[in-house]
Enzyme design. Structure first.
Site, PDB file in Angstrom:
ATOM      1  N   ASP A  25       0.855  -1.224   0.183  1.00 26.51           N
ATOM      2  CA  ASP A  25       0.350   0.120  -0.014  1.00 26.51           C
ATOM      3  C   ASP A  25       0.975   1.310  -0.089  1.00 26.51           C
ATOM      4  O   ASP A  25       1.955   1.299   0.719  1.00 26.51           O
ATOM      5  CB  ASP A  25      -0.794   0.106   1.298  1.00 26.51           C
ATOM      6  CG  ASP A  25      -2.068   1.000   1.090  1.00 26.51           C
ATOM      7  OD1 ASP A  25      -3.177   0.388   0.964  1.00 26.51           O
ATOM      8  OD2 ASP A  25      -1.848   2.158   1.122  1.00 26.51           O
ATOM      9  N   ASN A  56     -12.958  -3.034   2.455  1.00 21.24           N
ATOM     10  CA  ASN A  56     -13.836  -1.965   2.462  1.00 21.24           C
ATOM     11  C   ASN A  56     -14.807  -2.072   1.044  1.00 21.24           C
ATOM     12  O   ASN A  56     -14.200  -2.359   0.059  1.00 21.24           O
ATOM     13  CB  ASN A  56     -13.170  -0.625   2.388  1.00 21.24           C
ATOM     14  CG  ASN A  56     -12.344  -0.435   3.571  1.00 21.24           C
ATOM     15  OD1 ASN A  56     -12.837  -0.872   4.885  1.00 21.24           O
ATOM     16  ND2 ASN A  56     -11.209  -0.006   3.536  1.00 21.24           N
ATOM     17  N   GLN A 115     -14.269   2.709   0.992  1.00 19.67           N
ATOM     18  CA  GLN A 115     -13.825   2.028  -0.268  1.00 19.67           C
ATOM     19  C   GLN A 115     -13.408   3.463  -1.247  1.00 19.67           C
ATOM     20  O   GLN A 115     -14.219   4.135  -1.671  1.00 19.67           O
ATOM     21  CB  GLN A 115     -14.317   1.196  -1.093  1.00 19.67           C
ATOM     22  CG  GLN A 115     -13.644   0.409  -2.282  1.00 19.67           C
ATOM     23  CD  GLN A 115     -14.250  -0.475  -3.076  1.00 19.67           C
ATOM     24  OE1 GLN A 115     -15.609  -0.855  -2.593  1.00 19.67           O
ATOM     25  NE2 GLN A 115     -13.811  -0.919  -4.047  1.00 19.67           N
ATOM     26  N   VAL A 124     -10.766   3.115  -3.791  1.00 17.49           N
ATOM     27  CA  VAL A 124     -10.345   2.754  -5.118  1.00 17.49           C
ATOM     28  C   VAL A 124     -11.462   1.527  -5.826  1.00 17.49           C
ATOM     29  O   VAL A 124     -11.771   0.498  -5.035  1.00 17.49           O
ATOM     30  CB  VAL A 124      -8.930   2.044  -5.302  1.00 17.49           C
ATOM     31  CG1 VAL A 124      -8.461   1.483  -6.699  1.00 17.49           C
ATOM     32  CG2 VAL A 124      -7.820   3.143  -4.466  1.00 17.49           C
ATOM     33  N   HIS A 170     -10.253  -5.072  -3.761  1.00 11.90           N
ATOM     34  CA  HIS A 170      -9.098  -5.387  -3.005  1.00 11.90           C
ATOM     35  C   HIS A 170      -8.938  -5.960  -1.518  1.00 11.90           C
ATOM     36  O   HIS A 170      -9.789  -5.395  -0.871  1.00 11.90           O
ATOM     37  CB  HIS A 170      -8.059  -4.239  -3.132  1.00 11.90           C
ATOM     38  CG  HIS A 170      -8.587  -2.961  -2.583  1.00 11.90           C
ATOM     39  ND1 HIS A 170      -9.452  -2.126  -3.331  1.00 11.90           N
ATOM     40  CD2 HIS A 170      -8.596  -2.046  -1.708  1.00 11.90           C
ATOM     41  CE1 HIS A 170      -9.854  -0.967  -2.563  1.00 11.90           C
ATOM     42  NE2 HIS A 170      -9.046  -1.225  -1.728  1.00 11.90           N
ATOM     43  N   HIS A 175      -6.904  -5.806   1.916  1.00 18.05           N
ATOM     44  CA  HIS A 175      -5.873  -5.286   2.699  1.00 18.05           C
ATOM     45  C   HIS A 175      -5.592  -6.372   3.685  1.00 18.05           C
ATOM     46  O   HIS A 175      -6.153  -7.062   4.494  1.00 18.05           O
ATOM     47  CB  HIS A 175      -6.471  -4.074   3.617  1.00 18.05           C
ATOM     48  CG  HIS A 175      -6.799  -2.816   3.017  1.00 18.05           C
ATOM     49  ND1 HIS A 175      -6.001  -1.778   2.819  1.00 18.05           N
ATOM     50  CD2 HIS A 175      -8.094  -2.638   2.294  1.00 18.05           C
ATOM     51  CE1 HIS A 175      -6.641  -0.800   2.203  1.00 18.05           C
ATOM     52  NE2 HIS A 175      -8.089  -1.195   1.939  1.00 18.05           N
TER      53      HIS A 175
HETATM   54  P1  DGP Z   1      -9.611   1.503   0.132  1.00 17.70           P
HETATM   55  O1  DGP Z   1      -9.801   2.700   0.990  1.00 17.70           O
HETATM   56  O2  DGP Z   1      -9.987   0.062   0.846  1.00 17.70           O
HETATM   57  O3  DGP Z   1     -10.145   1.802  -1.105  1.00 17.70           O
HETATM   58  O4  DGP Z   1      -8.088   1.391   0.024  1.00 17.70           O
HETATM   59  C1  DGP Z   1      -7.451   1.898  -1.204  1.00 17.70           C
HETATM   60  C2  DGP Z   1      -6.240   1.696  -0.466  1.00 17.70           C
HETATM   61  O5  DGP Z   1      -5.029   1.751  -1.983  1.00 17.70           O
HETATM   62  C3  DGP Z   1      -5.524   2.908   0.289  1.00 17.70           C
HETATM   63  O6  DGP Z   1      -4.760   2.258   1.551  1.00 17.70           O
HETATM   64  C4  DGP Z   1      -4.248   3.716  -0.524  1.00 17.70           C
HETATM   65  C5  DGP Z   1      -4.165   2.530  -1.573  1.00 17.70           C
HETATM   66  N1  DGP Z   1      -3.374   3.110  -2.950  1.00 17.70           N
HETATM   67  C6  DGP Z   1      -4.081   4.193  -3.697  1.00 17.70           C
HETATM   68  N2  DGP Z   1      -3.555   4.461  -4.698  1.00 17.70           N
HETATM   69  C7  DGP Z   1      -2.415   3.641  -4.726  1.00 17.70           C
HETATM   70  C8  DGP Z   1      -1.305   3.387  -5.738  1.00 17.70           C
HETATM   71  O7  DGP Z   1      -1.221   4.212  -6.531  1.00 17.70           O
HETATM   72  N3  DGP Z   1      -0.296   2.603  -5.231  1.00 17.70           N
HETATM   73  C9  DGP Z   1      -0.524   1.933  -4.260  1.00 17.70           C
HETATM   74  N4  DGP Z   1       0.552   1.012  -3.989  1.00 17.70           N
HETATM   75  N5  DGP Z   1      -1.509   1.822  -3.301  1.00 17.70           N
HETATM   76  C10 DGP Z   1      -2.551   2.863  -3.474  1.00 17.70           C
END
Ligand code: DGP
Length: 109
Positions: free
Chosen positions: A29, A85, A92, A94, A98, A100
């Site tokens: 992350d 999420n 959520q 993204v 996914h 975590h």
């Molecule tokens: P959520 O809130 O469950 O949608 O978590 C999305 C997670 O994705 C958040 O903890 C940050 C991570 N994230 C967002 N953009 C990027 C990215 O471009 N690269 C990486 N490695 N993580 C990302």
């Protein structure tokens, strides 16, 4: 519509990838909330848990088994959290399913 995670799958943007196979990809992350914070994603573009259908059982099971293997490889032998999420009210951000994997913190007493 594709999300930023599709760009990571397609190597259009970089990520610290820790695991990959035919069905899933796992990477660290970008904003870790635990010493080990890895995201496991299906390569299939499923927006969220709410979009799953019966055909996705294998993919979801595969992601969870992969997450458990990654946790072991990361040395999380005492336990960890798997968090998903779902949707706006679920926090959520993204819109690509996914899982975590979070671990390495001291457990709450
Ligand atoms: P959520 O809130 O469950 O949608 O978590 C999305 C997670 O994705 C958040 O903890 C940050 C991570 N994230 C967002 N953009 C990027 C990215 O471009 N690269 C990486 N490695 N993580 C990302």
């Amino acid at each position: 519509m594709s999300s930023i995670f599709k760009k990571i799958i397609d190597r259009e943007i970089p990520a610290d990838i820790v695991y990959e196979d035919d069905l899933c990809l796992a990477f660290r992350d970008i904003n870790p909330k635990a010493p080990v914070h890895v995201l496991v994603i299906p390569k299939k573009e499923i927006p969220s848990l709410a979009d799953l259908n019966d055909d996705d059982e294998t993919i979801v099971g595969h992601c969870v088994v992969a997450l458990a293997k990654i946790a072991a490889a990361e040395g999380l032998h005492d336990g960890y959290n798997m968090i998903v999420n779902c949707g706006e009210a679920g926090g959520q951000e993204v819109p690509h399913l996914h899982f975590h994997l979070m671990g390495g913190r001291q457990p709450k007493s």
